[in-house]
Design an enzyme around this catalytic site. Structure first.
Site, PDB file in Angstrom:
ATOM      1  CG  ASP A 164     -16.380 -10.427  -3.477  1.00  0.00           C
ATOM      2  OD1 ASP A 164     -16.409  -9.526  -4.015  1.00  0.00           O
ATOM      3  OD2 ASP A 164     -17.083 -11.161  -4.120  1.00  0.00           O
TER       4      ASP A 164
ATOM      5  CE1 TYR B 121     -17.050   3.568 -10.061  1.00  0.00           C
ATOM      6  CE2 TYR B 121     -15.603   5.359 -11.122  1.00  0.00           C
ATOM      7  CZ  TYR B 121     -15.754   3.969 -10.289  1.00  0.00           C
ATOM      8  OH  TYR B 121     -14.428   4.214  -9.093  1.00  0.00           O
TER       9      TYR B 121
HETATM   10  C1  AKB Z   1     -13.392   3.491 -14.098  1.00  0.00           C
HETATM   11  O1  AKB Z   1     -12.357   3.618 -14.273  1.00  0.00           O
HETATM   12  O2  AKB Z   1     -13.856   3.724 -14.048  1.00  0.00           O
HETATM   13  C2  AKB Z   1     -11.967   3.527 -12.764  1.00  0.00           C
HETATM   14  C3  AKB Z   1     -11.718   4.761 -12.228  1.00  0.00           C
HETATM   15  C4  AKB Z   1     -11.221   5.872 -12.317  1.00  0.00           C
HETATM   16  O3  AKB Z   1     -12.938   5.016 -11.364  1.00  0.00           O
HETATM   17  N1  AKB Z   1     -11.005   2.902 -13.170  1.00  0.00           N
END
Ligand code: AKB
Length: 318
Positions: free
Chosen positions: A34, A140
């Site tokens: 890490d 993301y």
């Molecule tokens: C998030 O909420 O960003 C994560 C996911 C669902 O990938 N827990």
């Protein structure tokens, strides 16, 4: 016997996966790393501080420990990623590219998690299929789709063994998530026990898939141990075990803590993200290709969360 490197072992999945894998493959065969020192991970096996963005350092750990399998778990989660998209891209994709490249040079298999966040508002909302439209509206999600494509590219181009799972929101009684849209489903248990009250940032009617940590750990091992000739897909598999709204989980907790009260203070960023994600995933391919079957549902998980957390939190507050 596998020789495993976990990159980002101090995070939500890594802290528990390290112990789980060491239990199966032996402490000395699972190298935890890490970016920060992590004493707990050094207790029962090798631990090294490693910046996943430093490919040379990663290659050195792989060579020194004769690693044959890399679990890349480095990621900024969805809500925190929206605060600094550039940083989210450079960390999430930087760590993945280094893991794939080091794995290519050292002949390793790679596991990396994807997420329900890889889907977006144009994906079918209910029982979202394995192969469908993926147009996420978060950085993301963009990283997760890119990661899935990269995993498949390295498998196709270099014949590498890359595998991945699209995880729902992960609920654990040991580690906190930190920065995700589904974090409320963990926080709610802590606050219900400590204060009998929780203020939720996600609207009461939004369904999202969730999963309990024991199912996550088992899924990682089962996929990585699966017969490669049976895998039609690789990056990444839908898995599912439960889907609920804040209102539904609150009602389940109320069955055990009758005076529990939930109110709402909606975070607009989390609301937009949560509404863009599927209500539930169709996990037929995981079931057919490597035998995935969840063992936990909402009532059983709630019982277990409260049973484990209540004495611990009470002792902390005594
Ligand atoms: C998030 O909420 O960003 C994560 C996911 C669902 O990938 N827990």
């Amino acid at each position: 016997m596998k020789r495993i490197l976990i990159v980002g072992a101090g995070g939500q999945i890594g802290s528990e996966l390290t112990t789980y894998l060491r239990g199966i493959y032996g402490g000395s065969n699972v190298v935890a790393t890490d970016v920060r020192e992590c004493k707990a991970l050094a207790a029962d096996g090798p631990f090294e501080v490693l910046d996943a963005l430093n490919a040379t350092a990663m290659a050195s750990v792989v060579a020194r420990h004769h690693v044959d399998t890399i679990f890349n778990l480095v990621a900024l989660l969805s809500a925190v990623g929206e605060r600094n998209p550039q940083m989210a891209w450079s960390i999430n994709i930087g760590a993945l590219m280094n893991s794939l490249e080091v794995a290519r040079q050292h002949h390793c298999a790679v596991f990396t998690p994807s997420s329900i966040g890889a889907f977006g508002p144009n994906s079918p909302k209910v029982k979202t299929p394995q192969d469908t439209i993926m147009q996420p509206t978060t950085i993301y999600g963009v990283c997760k789709v890119t990661g899935e494509l990269l995993g498949n590219y390295y498998a196709h181009k270099y014949g590498m063994d890359t595998r991945s799972i699209r995880f729902p929101g992960i609920i654990s009684n040991l580690t906190h998530p930190g920065g995700g849209t589904t974090d409320y489903a963990v926080e709610i248990y802590y606050e219900a026990i400590k204060n009998h009250r929780y203020t939720c940032a996600v609207p009461k009617d939004v369904y999202m898939d969730m999963i309990y940590m024991p199912d996550v750990l088992r899924a990682c091992v089962e996929l990585m141990e699966a017969d490669p000739t049976k895998l039609v897909h690789r990056n990444s598999f839908n898995i599912a075990s439960m889907s609920f709204t804040p209102e539904i989980i609150a009602a389940e907790i109320k069955r055990h803590i009758p005076d529990f009260v939930m109110d709402y203070d909606i975070d607009p960023v989390k609301e937009e993200i949560a509404r863009s994600w599927p209500d539930s995933l169709d996990d037929t391919c995981a079931r057919e290709e490597w035998g995935w079957a969840p063992q936990w549902d909402l009532p059983r998980m709630t019982e277990d969360m409260l049973k484990v957390l209540t004495p611990r939190l009470m002792a902390e507050h005594a």
